[in-house]
Design a protein around this motif. Structure first.
Motif, PDB file in Angstrom:
ATOM      1  N   MET A  71       0.829  -1.198   0.000  1.00  0.00           N
ATOM      2  CA  MET A  71       0.000   0.000   0.000  1.00  0.00           C
ATOM      3  C   MET A  71       0.865   1.250   0.000  1.00  0.00           C
ATOM      4  SD  MET A  71      -3.161  -1.009  -0.103  1.00  0.00           S
ATOM      5  CE  MET A  71      -4.002   0.521   0.303  1.00  0.00           C
ATOM      6  N   ASN A  72       0.382   2.266  -0.687  1.00  0.00           N
ATOM      7  CA  ASN A  72       1.049   3.566  -0.646  1.00  0.00           C
ATOM      8  C   ASN A  72       0.776   4.209   0.714  1.00  0.00           C
ATOM      9  OD1 ASN A  72       1.463   6.516  -1.089  1.00  0.00           O
ATOM     10  ND2 ASN A  72       1.759   5.892  -3.214  1.00  0.00           N
ATOM     11  N   PRO A  73       1.769   4.843   1.343  1.00  0.00           N
ATOM     12  CA  PRO A  73       1.517   5.490   2.639  1.00  0.00           C
ATOM     13  C   PRO A  73       0.380   6.509   2.601  1.00  0.00           C
ATOM     14  CG  PRO A  73       3.880   5.373   2.214  1.00  0.00           C
ATOM     15  CD  PRO A  73       3.193   4.933   0.952  1.00  0.00           C
ATOM     16  N   VAL A  74       0.105   7.079   1.424  1.00  0.00           N
ATOM     17  CA  VAL A  74      -0.947   8.093   1.324  1.00  0.00           C
ATOM     18  C   VAL A  74      -2.313   7.514   1.676  1.00  0.00           C
ATOM     19  CG1 VAL A  74      -2.133   9.702  -0.231  1.00  0.00           C
ATOM     20  CG2 VAL A  74       0.335   9.397  -0.416  1.00  0.00           C
ATOM     21  N   ASN A  75      -2.597   6.292   1.263  1.00  0.00           N
ATOM     22  CA  ASN A  75      -3.920   5.715   1.540  1.00  0.00           C
ATOM     23  C   ASN A  75      -3.818   4.322   2.162  1.00  0.00           C
ATOM     24  OD1 ASN A  75      -3.067   4.288  -0.675  1.00  0.00           O
ATOM     25  ND2 ASN A  75      -4.826   4.750  -1.966  1.00  0.00           N
ATOM     26  N   GLU A  76      -2.805   4.117   2.991  1.00  0.00           N
ATOM     27  CA  GLU A  76      -2.666   2.805   3.608  1.00  0.00           C
ATOM     28  C   GLU A  76      -3.821   2.496   4.563  1.00  0.00           C
ATOM     29  OE1 GLU A  76       0.343   4.036   7.293  1.00  0.00           O
ATOM     30  OE2 GLU A  76       1.099   2.852   5.611  1.00  0.00           O
ATOM     31  N   TYR A  77      -4.599   3.522   4.932  1.00  0.00           N
ATOM     32  CA  TYR A  77      -5.795   3.307   5.746  1.00  0.00           C
ATOM     33  C   TYR A  77      -6.774   2.368   5.061  1.00  0.00           C
ATOM     34  CZ  TYR A  77      -7.462   6.934   2.529  1.00  0.00           C
ATOM     35  OH  TYR A  77      -7.766   7.662   1.397  1.00  0.00           O
ATOM     36  N   ALA A  78      -6.693   2.261   3.732  1.00  0.00           N
ATOM     37  CA  ALA A  78      -7.618   1.402   2.991  1.00  0.00           C
ATOM     38  C   ALA A  78      -7.172  -0.056   2.983  1.00  0.00           C
ATOM     39  CB  ALA A  78      -7.758   1.900   1.550  1.00  0.00           C
ATOM     40  N   GLY A  79      -5.919  -0.317   3.332  1.00  0.00           N
ATOM     41  CA  GLY A  79      -5.381  -1.670   3.232  1.00  0.00           C
ATOM     42  C   GLY A  79      -6.181  -2.722   3.972  1.00  0.00           C
ATOM     43  N   PRO A  80      -6.463  -2.554   5.275  1.00  0.00           N
ATOM     44  CA  PRO A  80      -7.224  -3.584   5.997  1.00  0.00           C
ATOM     45  C   PRO A  80      -8.602  -3.852   5.404  1.00  0.00           C
ATOM     46  CG  PRO A  80      -6.131  -2.094   7.543  1.00  0.00           C
ATOM     47  CD  PRO A  80      -5.965  -1.503   6.175  1.00  0.00           C
ATOM     48  N   LEU A  81      -9.247  -2.806   4.892  1.00  0.00           N
ATOM     49  CA  LEU A  81     -10.560  -2.996   4.289  1.00  0.00           C
ATOM     50  C   LEU A  81     -10.462  -3.726   2.954  1.00  0.00           C
ATOM     51  CD1 LEU A  81     -12.233   0.436   5.124  1.00  0.00           C
ATOM     52  CD2 LEU A  81     -12.735  -1.787   6.138  1.00  0.00           C
ATOM     53  N   LEU A  82      -9.402  -3.460   2.195  1.00  0.00           N
ATOM     54  CA  LEU A  82      -9.202  -4.208   0.951  1.00  0.00           C
ATOM     55  C   LEU A  82      -8.902  -5.673   1.251  1.00  0.00           C
ATOM     56  CD1 LEU A  82      -7.134  -1.741  -1.277  1.00  0.00           C
ATOM     57  CD2 LEU A  82      -9.579  -2.254  -1.363  1.00  0.00           C
ATOM     58  N   GLU A  83      -8.143  -5.920   2.303  1.00  0.00           N
ATOM     59  CA  GLU A  83      -7.889  -7.309   2.709  1.00  0.00           C
ATOM     60  C   GLU A  83      -9.200  -8.023   3.025  1.00  0.00           C
ATOM     61  OE1 GLU A  83      -4.614  -8.358   5.311  1.00  0.00           O
ATOM     62  OE2 GLU A  83      -3.903  -6.283   5.254  1.00  0.00           O
ATOM     63  N   GLU A  84     -10.096  -7.321   3.703  1.00  0.00           N
ATOM     64  CA  GLU A  84     -11.393  -7.912   4.032  1.00  0.00           C
ATOM     65  C   GLU A  84     -12.217  -8.146   2.768  1.00  0.00           C
ATOM     66  OE1 GLU A  84     -15.376  -6.863   6.724  1.00  0.00           O
ATOM     67  OE2 GLU A  84     -13.578  -5.608   6.859  1.00  0.00           O
ATOM     68  N   MET A  85     -12.214  -7.164   1.862  1.00  0.00           N
ATOM     69  CA  MET A  85     -13.004  -7.269   0.645  1.00  0.00           C
ATOM     70  C   MET A  85     -12.516  -8.406  -0.245  1.00  0.00           C
ATOM     71  SD  MET A  85     -13.830  -4.335  -2.189  1.00  0.00           S
ATOM     72  CE  MET A  85     -12.205  -4.350  -2.932  1.00  0.00           C
ATOM     73  N   LEU A  86     -11.197  -8.600  -0.295  1.00  0.00           N
ATOM     74  CA  LEU A  86     -10.597  -9.622  -1.149  1.00  0.00           C
ATOM     75  C   LEU A  86     -10.201 -10.863  -0.354  1.00  0.00           C
ATOM     76  CD1 LEU A  86      -8.381  -7.210  -3.297  1.00  0.00           C
ATOM     77  CD2 LEU A  86     -10.591  -8.195  -3.926  1.00  0.00           C
ATOM     78  N   GLN A  87     -10.935 -11.123   0.733  1.00  0.00           N
ATOM     79  CA  GLN A  87     -10.582 -12.194   1.650  1.00  0.00           C
ATOM     80  C   GLN A  87     -10.456 -13.565   0.981  1.00  0.00           C
ATOM     81  OE1 GLN A  87      -9.039 -13.714   4.839  1.00  0.00           O
ATOM     82  NE2 GLN A  87      -9.559 -11.538   4.700  1.00  0.00           N
ATOM     83  N   PRO A  88     -11.309 -13.931   0.005  1.00  0.00           N
ATOM     84  CA  PRO A  88     -11.119 -15.243  -0.634  1.00  0.00           C
ATOM     85  C   PRO A  88      -9.735 -15.395  -1.263  1.00  0.00           C
ATOM     86  CG  PRO A  88     -13.283 -14.388  -1.150  1.00  0.00           C
ATOM     87  CD  PRO A  88     -12.553 -13.276  -0.457  1.00  0.00           C
ATOM     88  N   LEU A  89      -9.213 -14.337  -1.864  1.00  0.00           N
ATOM     89  CA  LEU A  89      -7.876 -14.398  -2.455  1.00  0.00           C
ATOM     90  C   LEU A  89      -6.805 -14.426  -1.381  1.00  0.00           C
ATOM     91  CD1 LEU A  89      -8.359 -11.823  -5.362  1.00  0.00           C
ATOM     92  CD2 LEU A  89      -8.448 -14.318  -5.494  1.00  0.00           C
ATOM     93  N   VAL A  90      -7.043 -13.710  -0.282  1.00  0.00           N
ATOM     94  CA  VAL A  90      -6.085 -13.716   0.833  1.00  0.00           C
ATOM     95  C   VAL A  90      -6.043 -15.099   1.470  1.00  0.00           C
ATOM     96  CG1 VAL A  90      -5.557 -12.729   3.104  1.00  0.00           C
ATOM     97  CG2 VAL A  90      -6.367 -11.237   1.253  1.00  0.00           C
ATOM     98  N   ARG A  91      -7.227 -15.688   1.712  1.00  0.00           N
ATOM     99  CA  ARG A  91      -7.282 -17.016   2.335  1.00  0.00           C
ATOM    100  C   ARG A  91      -6.596 -18.074   1.490  1.00  0.00           C
ATOM    101  NH1 ARG A  91     -12.749 -15.882   3.658  1.00  0.00           N
ATOM    102  NH2 ARG A  91     -13.387 -17.185   1.897  1.00  0.00           N
ATOM    103  N   SER A  92      -6.634 -17.904   0.195  1.00  0.00           N
ATOM    104  CA  SER A  92      -6.000 -18.891  -0.684  1.00  0.00           C
ATOM    105  C   SER A  92      -4.476 -18.849  -0.595  1.00  0.00           C
ATOM    106  CB  SER A  92      -6.426 -18.641  -2.135  1.00  0.00           C
ATOM    107  OG  SER A  92      -5.783 -17.475  -2.655  1.00  0.00           O
ATOM    108  N   GLY A  93      -3.944 -17.791   0.008  1.00  0.00           N
ATOM    109  CA  GLY A  93      -2.495 -17.646   0.108  1.00  0.00           C
ATOM    110  C   GLY A  93      -1.868 -16.973  -1.086  1.00  0.00           C
ATOM    111  N   ALA A  94      -2.703 -16.556  -2.053  1.00  0.00           N
ATOM    112  CA  ALA A  94      -2.168 -15.963  -3.283  1.00  0.00           C
ATOM    113  C   ALA A  94      -2.087 -14.440  -3.222  1.00  0.00           C
ATOM    114  CB  ALA A  94      -3.039 -16.377  -4.473  1.00  0.00           C
ATOM    115  N   LEU A  95      -2.606 -13.822  -2.145  1.00  0.00           N
ATOM    116  CA  LEU A  95      -2.578 -12.368  -2.025  1.00  0.00           C
ATOM    117  C   LEU A  95      -2.197 -11.965  -0.612  1.00  0.00           C
ATOM    118  CD1 LEU A  95      -3.205  -9.474  -3.032  1.00  0.00           C
ATOM    119  CD2 LEU A  95      -5.595  -9.872  -2.374  1.00  0.00           C
ATOM    120  N   ARG A  96      -1.237 -11.071  -0.519  1.00  0.00           N
ATOM    121  CA  ARG A  96      -0.838 -10.497   0.762  1.00  0.00           C
ATOM    122  C   ARG A  96      -0.683  -8.992   0.604  1.00  0.00           C
ATOM    123  NH1 ARG A  96      -2.342 -14.598   2.348  1.00  0.00           N
ATOM    124  NH2 ARG A  96      -1.322 -16.137   3.707  1.00  0.00           N
TER     125      ARG A  96
END
Length: 516
Positions: free
Chosen positions: A146-171
């Motif tokens: 994440m860019n420091p300018v909008n890193e506040y969005a990172g946790p929410l994007l992780e939640e939104m893309l949780q199926p890809l995160v759970r698969s281990g293919a996205l961090r």
């Protein structure tokens, strides 16, 4: 998640005429991208292809055959939502108009590369688009910093893309330039994508050394790096209502997101002898004068604003004050008139990344064909960047000079050309490609970058895309205008419609739009 993201965006960027609506309507890109790409992948999984509306062949100026694939409208929904709009993907000259071949080639490899994605700091929807391109189209695993300018969005994007995160293919990763350099140069990382500045790109690729020979960074890299985006006004006779409507369209492309968009309108290319030139510029100035001045949320934008005014102290400053914001927190919109097409002119080769807009004047005697010929040369050879441009041409002028208009579209070296609109509109048409015009970028002179995203029908070997918008104004205020009075509700309805293109959701979009 979208509402929470919008709340965080407003807290960071400020709230203006549209409130959260500007953010929510931008998220429509995310839901539409994911659902439309899913449709394409479902077809591929079933051994089928999505059928384009039409495919035709044209001959380039060099005598090569070039396929033009019409992807909009593609169904009844497009005919309702985008009545009269058409969108075409132009394939690189000499290449076949195949679909999904490059995707299949990557999928057959098996285990994909690990790609480091440097997230855009200005728009969350861009980050999702880059991740989706690398994961679902190019079969890569992704680490997104994440860019420091909008890193506040990172946790929410992780939640939104949780199926890809759970698969281990996205961090997701966080940090600044030091952490970005460590990630890109990590031996486990095979490739990289960056949306940002060409300066940052060159620092990564060349590491401060002269841009000749072998670069310091040798891994494959794709990029989207901005543009001094032009809006061409072909001389013709416009009604007063047309002048006002197009001035508002251009102003929206200047003010959206505080002009911190790679697609923001930056240069108006006009004929000096166009009789309505002064009136159009005055209307544009009036629109900017009534638009809220915005906070400089993006690091460096205030300094770029000051540098522009230092170069052009004669420029006009405009804008309305905002309740709750001190004047020191905001900067005015800037309108610079009567700039000539000189090489290395500051306003034409430096992407300002702030709310400045320049009138570039051509001496073509009011002749539409001479104007179009010269405008293409100036845009291709003097303005920096190859990402997107807009062309406004009155239907009467277009009919009288049809061949010249088509030649202009063919000659312009931009990844997306919007006829009777701007890049702000074209970015949201996800079946079209988004990226610098193919064949214009090298590592030594990267311009707007290399590679393409969006393109949800997976047309191979995209050179550029062309969106054609009807001349007549919509019967309601467009959702991308800051003056839309119902943008928050409309944004939510658009996101819902992007997720599920049902007739009921379409009806709710239409009702919300009519209330704007």
């Amino acid at each position: 998640i979208m509402d929470e993201l919008a709340e965080r965006e407003v807290a960071h960027k400020g709230s203006y005429e549209a409130g959260k609506g500007e953010m929510l309507t931008a998220f429509y890109v995310v839901s539409t991208l994911l659902s439309d790409l899913a449709t394409t992948l479902e077809h591929i999984d079933q051994g089928r292809q999505r059928t384009p509306t039409a495919v035709r062949m044209r001959e380039t100026a060099g005598g090569e055959k070039q396929a033009v694939v019409t992807v909009l409208p593609s169904d009844m929904h497009d005919h309702v939502m985008l009545a009269g709009w058409t969108g075409q993907v132009w394939v690189e000259p000499g290449k076949e108009p195949t679909q999904g071949v490059l995707f299949e080639e990557r999928r057959q490899i098996g285990d994909g590369d690990l790609c480091a994605v440097m997230g855009a700091g200005n728009q969350v929807n861009v980050i999702v688009g880059d991740i989706v391109q690398k994961m679902l189209v190019e079969s890569c695993a992704v680490v997104c910093k994440m860019n420091p300018v909008n890193e506040y969005a990172g946790p929410l994007l992780e939640e939104m893309l949780q199926p890809l995160v759970r698969s281990g293919a996205l961090r997701f990763a966080y940090g600044g330039g030091k952490e970005g350099a460590l990630l890109c140069n990590h031996p486990a990382v095979d490739s990289m994508h960056i949306t940002g500045s060409h300066v940052t790109h060159d620092a990564i690729v060349w590491g401060g050394q002269p841009k000749v020979g072998t670069p310091k960074f040798t891994k494959p890299i794709s990029s989207e790096l901005g543009c001094v985006s032009p809006v061409l006004v072909v001389p013709g006779k416009w009604a007063d209502a047309d002048l006002l409507a197009k001035a508002r369209d251009v102003a929206a492309a200047v003010t959206h997101n505080a002009s911190n968009n790679c697609l923001a309108a930056k240069v108006l290319v006009v004929d000096r002898d166009w009789p309505q030139r002064t009136r159009f510029l005055d209307l544009l100035a009036e629109e900017l004068q009534t638009s809220s001045m915005r906070a400089c949320y993006y690091p460096g934008s205030r300094e770029k604003h000051a540098a522009f005014l230092k170069h052009y102290p004669q420029a006009q400053t405009l804008g309305a004050s905002v309740a709750g914001l001190q004047s020191a927190d905001t900067v005015p919109w800037v309108l610079l008139r009567d700039v000539l097409p000189r090489r290395n002119e500051y306003a034409l080769v430096n992407e300002p990344w702030c709310g400045v807009f320049t009138e570039l004047v051509l001496d073509t005697g009011g002749d539409p064909e001479e104007y179009m010929q010269q405008a293409a040369k100036v845009c291709n050879n003097i303005l920096w960047g190859t990402l997107s441009c807009g062309v406004f041409v009155h239907p009467t002028t277009q009919k009288a000079h049809a061949a010249a208009v088509e030649r202009l579209i063919a000659d312009l070296k931009y990844g997306l050309i919007t006829v009777n609109g701007t890049g702000l509109v074209g970015f949201g048409m996800l079946k079209l490609g988004w990226g610098g015009c193919a064949g214009t970028s090298t590592l030594e002179d990267v311009q707007s970058g290399c590679g393409v995203v969006h393109n949800t029908m997976m047309i191979d070997n995209v050179q550029k895309s062309v969106l054609r918008v009807p001349w007549s104004p919509l019967p309601m205020t467009p959702f991308w205008f800051p003056t839309n009075r119902n943008s928050e509700q409309l944004g939510r309805r658009l996101v819902q419609y992007g997720e599920c293109r049902s007739l009921w959701n379409l009806f709710k979009v239409v009702v919300a739009a009519l209330r704007g």
